[in-house]
Design a protein around this motif. Structure first.
Motif, mmCIF file in Angstrom:
data_model
loop_
_atom_site.group_PDB
_atom_site.id
_atom_site.type_symbol
_atom_site.label_atom_id
_atom_site.label_comp_id
_atom_site.label_asym_id
_atom_site.label_seq_id
_atom_site.Cartn_x
_atom_site.Cartn_y
_atom_site.Cartn_z
ATOM 1 N N ASP A 37 0.838 -1.208 0.000
ATOM 2 C CA ASP A 37 0.000 0.000 0.000
ATOM 3 C C ASP A 37 0.868 1.252 0.000
ATOM 4 O O ASP A 37 0.583 2.224 -0.698
ATOM 5 N N ARG A 41 1.558 4.534 -2.952
ATOM 6 C CA ARG A 41 1.167 5.909 -2.645
ATOM 7 C C ARG A 41 2.276 6.928 -2.901
ATOM 8 O O ARG A 41 2.059 8.113 -2.740
ATOM 9 N N GLU A 67 0.259 -3.777 -7.587
ATOM 10 C CA GLU A 67 -0.492 -3.779 -8.837
ATOM 11 C C GLU A 67 0.488 -3.802 -10.011
ATOM 12 O O GLU A 67 1.577 -3.229 -9.928
ATOM 13 N N ARG A 251 -13.510 -6.026 -9.656
ATOM 14 C CA ARG A 251 -13.057 -4.749 -9.123
ATOM 15 C C ARG A 251 -12.445 -3.896 -10.231
ATOM 16 O O ARG A 251 -12.707 -2.695 -10.332
ATOM 17 N N ALA A 254 -15.213 -2.578 -12.391
ATOM 18 C CA ALA A 254 -15.930 -1.487 -11.725
ATOM 19 C C ALA A 254 -15.124 -0.190 -11.826
ATOM 20 O O ALA A 254 -15.677 0.884 -12.028
ATOM 21 N N ASP A 255 -13.778 -0.304 -11.715
ATOM 22 C CA ASP A 255 -12.886 0.847 -11.911
ATOM 23 C C ASP A 255 -13.112 1.463 -13.281
ATOM 24 O O ASP A 255 -13.246 2.671 -13.427
ATOM 25 N N ALA A 259 -14.762 5.139 -14.195
ATOM 26 C CA ALA A 259 -14.028 6.159 -14.932
ATOM 27 C C ALA A 259 -14.824 6.587 -16.163
ATOM 28 O O ALA A 259 -15.005 7.775 -16.423
ATOM 29 N N LEU A 267 -7.392 4.987 -15.018
ATOM 30 C CA LEU A 267 -5.950 5.199 -14.874
ATOM 31 C C LEU A 267 -5.205 3.882 -14.884
ATOM 32 O O LEU A 267 -4.073 3.793 -15.305
ATOM 33 N N ARG A 269 -3.882 2.502 -12.478
ATOM 34 C CA ARG A 269 -2.806 2.510 -11.495
ATOM 35 C C ARG A 269 -3.226 3.462 -10.389
ATOM 36 O O ARG A 269 -4.068 4.322 -10.596
ATOM 37 N N PRO A 270 -2.619 3.289 -9.178
ATOM 38 C CA PRO A 270 -3.073 4.124 -8.061
ATOM 39 C C PRO A 270 -2.933 5.615 -8.366
ATOM 40 O O PRO A 270 -1.928 6.054 -8.917
ATOM 41 N N TYR A 271 -3.966 6.386 -7.991
ATOM 42 C CA TYR A 271 -4.066 7.808 -8.319
ATOM 43 C C TYR A 271 -2.836 8.607 -7.918
ATOM 44 O O TYR A 271 -2.281 9.347 -8.722
ATOM 45 N N LEU A 272 -2.407 8.464 -6.659
ATOM 46 C CA LEU A 272 -1.339 9.327 -6.158
ATOM 47 C C LEU A 272 0.017 9.025 -6.789
ATOM 48 O O LEU A 272 0.920 9.842 -6.735
ATOM 49 N N THR A 274 0.358 8.458 -9.965
ATOM 50 C CA THR A 274 0.218 8.731 -11.395
ATOM 51 C C THR A 274 0.563 10.191 -11.669
ATOM 52 O O THR A 274 0.151 11.077 -10.927
ATOM 53 N N VAL A 276 0.731 13.978 -13.423
ATOM 54 C CA VAL A 276 -0.312 14.895 -13.876
ATOM 55 C C VAL A 276 -0.579 14.719 -15.368
ATOM 56 O O VAL A 276 -1.734 14.675 -15.813
ATOM 57 N N ILE A 279 -2.625 11.612 -16.051
ATOM 58 C CA ILE A 279 -4.029 11.812 -15.703
ATOM 59 C C ILE A 279 -4.715 12.634 -16.803
ATOM 60 O O ILE A 279 -5.800 12.291 -17.271
#
Lengths: 447, 447
Positions: A37, A41, A67, A251, A254-255, A259, A267, A269-272, A274, A276, A279
Motif C-alpha cells: 500500500d 502511494r 499492482e 473490481r 468497476a474501476d 471512470a 488510470l 494505477r493508483p491515483y497518487l 500517477t 499529472v 491523468i
C-alpha cells in the motif's frame, strides 16, 4: 486490515530527511500488504528506493502484492537478476498482467528468462486475447480421475507442493483431460476412504477460455464457488479461475466503468502515484469528443438566433433545462448500464427498457414540469410558465428514453456501455433539449 | 454459466398461454441459478406462480439463490409454513438481509419462528447496524485450540455437518474464544499428525464487527484469503466474513456508487422486476435537489441580463461552456471517488489531490482553450475568441479542482462520496462557470 491511521508516520517521512536506516527499521515493522500500500502511494523514484530496502523474501512477497503497473515501474529500476527472480515467483496469470504493462522488448526478455515449464504455462495464458478468461486463468490445479478412491484423492492433495492455487476443489478429469466434474476436499474428507470419486463428484459449471472475463467472473461470484474450470471448445481442461481472481476482475471492471461513467479512461494505477500528464491524457480524448459534440449546441442556438433576440428571457432558462435533461438522461443511463453489467438486462430487452424509461421519464417530467410551470408563472408570466412546463415534460421523456437505450445500443455494437453514459448522454440531450425548448417557445409565444 | 441464449424459450412463454404442466417440465430442466435468474426477470405475480411449481428441495435452493428483495416479494405470497421452512434454511447473514426488506411485523414473526439456536445466531447478526461487517458476518465457523494436534483438527473437520460456511480455514482460539490465529486445512493435511496447531497456525488479520463492511470486504479481496475472522473489541471471535460474501458486498457497493454517480439511488433489486413508480421514486429526490440548485443558474443569468441583451451572441456558447465545465468536473470527481473507494486516496490527502487536479485542469484548459480561441475567432471575431479561450482555461481549472475536492469533502463529513459526483458537480460548475464567463466577457468586451 490495520488502522489506516497507522500510516500517519510512514517510512516516507524518514526518506524525506534521508535517514535510510530509520526507514529500514520502520519498513520491517510493516506487513506485506501495508508495504505494498505504501509503495503504491509514493512517486516511482521513491518506491524504487524503498523497495531496495526490503529483505529478499519480503521483496518477493511485496512484489507479488503490488499492482502490475507499479511492478512494471520497479522492474525498470532493478538489475536483471533481481527482475528474473521476482518474475519467476509470480503466478502465470499475474505474469501475463505484468507483461501487458511493459514494453515488448522487456516482455520478451522476461519470458525467455523463465524455466521451460513456467515459460510454457505463461505462454498458454498469453495466447488468449486481453478481456478473455483464458488470459486470467491459472494453469495450476489439482485433478483426479473418476475411478480414484477418496483415499487416493486425499493422498494426492497431501502430496502437493504449494504451486496449486487451491486444493479445496479438485477437478475430475477423464483420460485426455476431458472435464467430468468437480469434487470438494470437504466431500472427500467426510466420505468413506474406499468410495470412488465418481460417486462424490458434482457436475461442474465451466467456462470457455475465449469467454468474456467479466461475465465469467460475475457468474462465479454469483454462485459463490471457490473456482470454475476453464476449458477449450472440446471440453478439455486448460486451467481454473479462482474466486479471488474473479473478485479482482470485477473490481477492475468497476474501476473502468466508474471512470467511463465520468467520461474518462481508467488510470489503471493508483491515483497518487500517477503523473499529472498521465491523468490529463486519460481525460483529454473524451473531453475533446464531448466538446466537438458540444459545438452542436452552438449550431442549434444559431438556428434560433432571431427567437433568442426577440425574447432574451429564454436564455436564462437554458442551463436549467439542459441540466434537467442531462440529469434525467444520466440517471437512466447509469441504471441500465449497471443492470447490463450485472446481467439483469440483455441487449434484446431494448423494447422493454424503452417502454419502461419513457414511462419513468413522463412521471418525472409531469412532476417537475408542474413545479416549473408554477414557479415560472409566478416569477415571469403565464406564457413563460407554459413554455417551461411543457419543455420539462418533453425533455424528461426524451432524456430518459435516450439514456435507457444508449447503453443497450452500445452493447449491441460491442462498445463498452459505460462509454455512452453520463457525459455523452448529457451532451446529446443538451442539443436535443434546446431544439425542443425553442420549438415549444416559438409555438406558444408566437415568435 | 450457460449460454444466455438458453432463455430464448423460457417457462414464462408457456405461462402466458397458461400451460402450467409444460412450464413445470421446462423449469425442471433449469439449474438452480438459471431458475433464480428467471424469477428475477419477471413480474412479482409471475415469479410467485413459477416458484410454486418447484419441488420442495429445489424451492429451498432457488430461494437461497434469489436476491433479498425478490425473496421478500415471494414471502408475502406464500403460506406461513412454507415461509418458516425457507427462512430456517437460510444462513444467518442472509436472514439479516431478508429481514431488512420486509415490514417489521413480518420480520418479528419470521425470527420468532426460528429454532432457539438459529434465533440467537440471527439476533447476534441483527444486533449490528447496517453497513457494518457484523451485519454481514457468518456465525458458523470451525475453531480449534492451539494445543490440538493436526490429527485432532482433521478429525474435527471430518466430523462437521454442513452448517459451517467453510472448513478450509479454521480459526485457532484460546480459552474464552480469544483469537490466536488461523490455520488452513491444507497445512493440517500436509503436516505430521502429531504436530500441535500452535506450530502450524499463522497470525490472523481480523476485523472488528463494528468496522465498515466495504472496507473489510476490500481488504479481504485484496489479500485473497478465504475468510477473515470478525471479533469484538476484546479480540473474542464472533464470526467470519467469507470471500464470496466479501465479493458480494463489493458488488452491492459498486451498484450503489454507479447509481449515485448518475444521480439516482440504487434500485437494490433487478431492473426488469422493478415497477415504473419504484424506479421513478429512486430518481425523483435527486432530480428535485439538482433542479433547485439549477435555479442558481437562472439567478446568475438575471444578474448579467443587461450584458446578455447587449451581446446575444454570448448566449450561444452557454451550453458548450457549461458542458465543458461539467465534463471536466465529472472526470475529476469520478477518478477521485473511485480512488477513495479502493483506498488509493484518503481524506487527509485533500491538499495533494487539489494540487494535482488544478494542474490537470490547467493542462486540459490550455489545450481546449487554444482550440476554442481559434474556432471562435475564425467564426466570429477576435474579442469573442479571447473571451471563449480565457473562459475555457478558467472553467477547466475550477471544475477539475471542485470535482477532485468534493468527494473528499463528502467523505470527511461522512456522506457517500458518490453522491457528490457527476450531476451534483455539473450543477455546481454550471453556476460558477456562468459567473466566470460573463465576468470575463464584461472585462474583455467592455460592456
Amino acid at each position: 486490515m490495520s488502522d489506516p491511521q497507522f500510516f500517519e508516520k510512514t517510512p516516507t517521512e524518514s526518506l524525506v530527511i534521508g535517514d535510510l536506516s530509520e526507514a529500514t527499521v520502520q519498513l520491517g515493522a510493516l506487513s506485506t500488504h501495508e508495504t505494498a500500500d505504501l509503495l503504491e502511494r509514493v512517486s516511482t523514484r521513491r518506491a524504487a528506493v524503498l523497495f531496495r530496502l526490503l529483505g529478499k523474501d519480503q521483496a518477493a512477497a511485496v512484489f507479488d502484492a503490488l499492482e502490475p503497473p507499479i511492478q512494471a515501474d520497479l522492474i525498470t529500476s532493478l538489475c536483471e537478476d533481481e527482475v528474473g527472480t521476482l518474475f519467476e515467483s509470480l503466478d502465470p496469470d499475474d505474469r501475463a498482467k505484468l507483461v501487458d504493462e511493459v514494453p515488448a522488448a522487456v516482455a520478451t526478455r522476461l519470458i525467455s528468462g523463465l524455466s521451460a515449464e513456467e515459460r510454457s504455462h505463461t505462454n498458454a495464458v498469453l495466447g488468449y486475447p486481453a478481456g478473455t478468461i483464458g488470459r486470467r486463468m491459472s494453469p495450476h490445479f489439482v485433478s483426479v480421475h473418476p475411478h480414484d478412491t477418496a483415499e487416493t484423492a486425499l493422498a494426492k492433495a497431501r502430496a502437493l507442493d504449494d504451486t496449486a492455487e487451491t486444493v479445496y476443489t479438485m477437478l475430475v478429469t477423464d483420460t485426455g483431460r476431458t472435464l467430468a466434474g468437480v469434487v470438494s476436499l470437504r466431500e472427500v474428507l467426510m466420505s468413506d476412504p474406499s468410495v470412488p470419486i465418481a460417486d462424490l463428484m458434482q457436475e461442474a459449471d465451466s467456462v470457455r477460455a475465449t469467454d468474456d472475463a467479466e461475465a465469467a467472473a460475475l457468474a462465479l461470484v454469483d454462485r459463490a464457488h471457490l473456482l470454475v474450470p476453464v476449458t477449450d471448445s472440446e471440453h478439455h481442461v486448460l486451467g481454473i479461475l479462482t474466486l479471488d481472481d474473479a473478485a479482482q476482475i470485477l473490481r477492475d471492471e468497476a474501476d473502468e466503468d466508474a471512470a467511463r461513467a465520468g467520461g474518462a479512461e481508467p488510470l489503471r494505477r493508483p491515483y497518487l502515484s500517477t503523473s499529472v500528464l498521465r491523468i490529463a491524457r486519460s481525460r483529454v480524448v473524451w473531453l475533446l469528443v464531448l466538446a466537438v459534440s458540444g459545438l452542436l449546441t452552438v449550431q442549434v442556438l444559431e438556428i434560433f438566433e432571431t427567437t433568442l433576440e426577440q425574447a432574451v428571457v429564454l436564455a436564462m432558462f437554458i442551463p436549467l433545462l439542459t441540466g434537467i435533461g442531462g440529469n434525467t438522461g444520466s440517471q437512466a443511463a447509469s441504471t441500465v448500464t449497471r443492470a447490463l453489467a450485472v446481467g439483469d438486462v440483455r441487449t434484446r430487452d431494448v423494447g422493454l427498457v424503452l417502454l419502461r424509461e419513457v414511462r419513468v421519464g413522463l412521471v418525472l417530467g409531469v412532476l417537475m414540469g408542474a413545479l416549473g410551470f408554477v414557479l415560472a408563472t409566478l416569477v415571469y408570466d403565464m406564457p413563460t410558465g407554459v413554455v417551461i412546463g411543457l419543455t420539462i415534460v418533453c425533455i424528461c421523456a426524451m432524456a430518459a428514453s435516450v439514456g435507457g437505450a444508449m447503453p443497450l445500443l452500445a452493447k449491441a455494437i460491442k462498445v463498452d456501455p459505460a462509454v455512452f453514459s453520463t457525459p455523452f448522454i448529457t451532451t446529446f440531450c443538451d442539443a436535443t433539449g434546446l431544439i425542443i425548448y425553442f420549438s415549444i417557445a416559438k409555438a406558444v409565444l408566437g415568435i
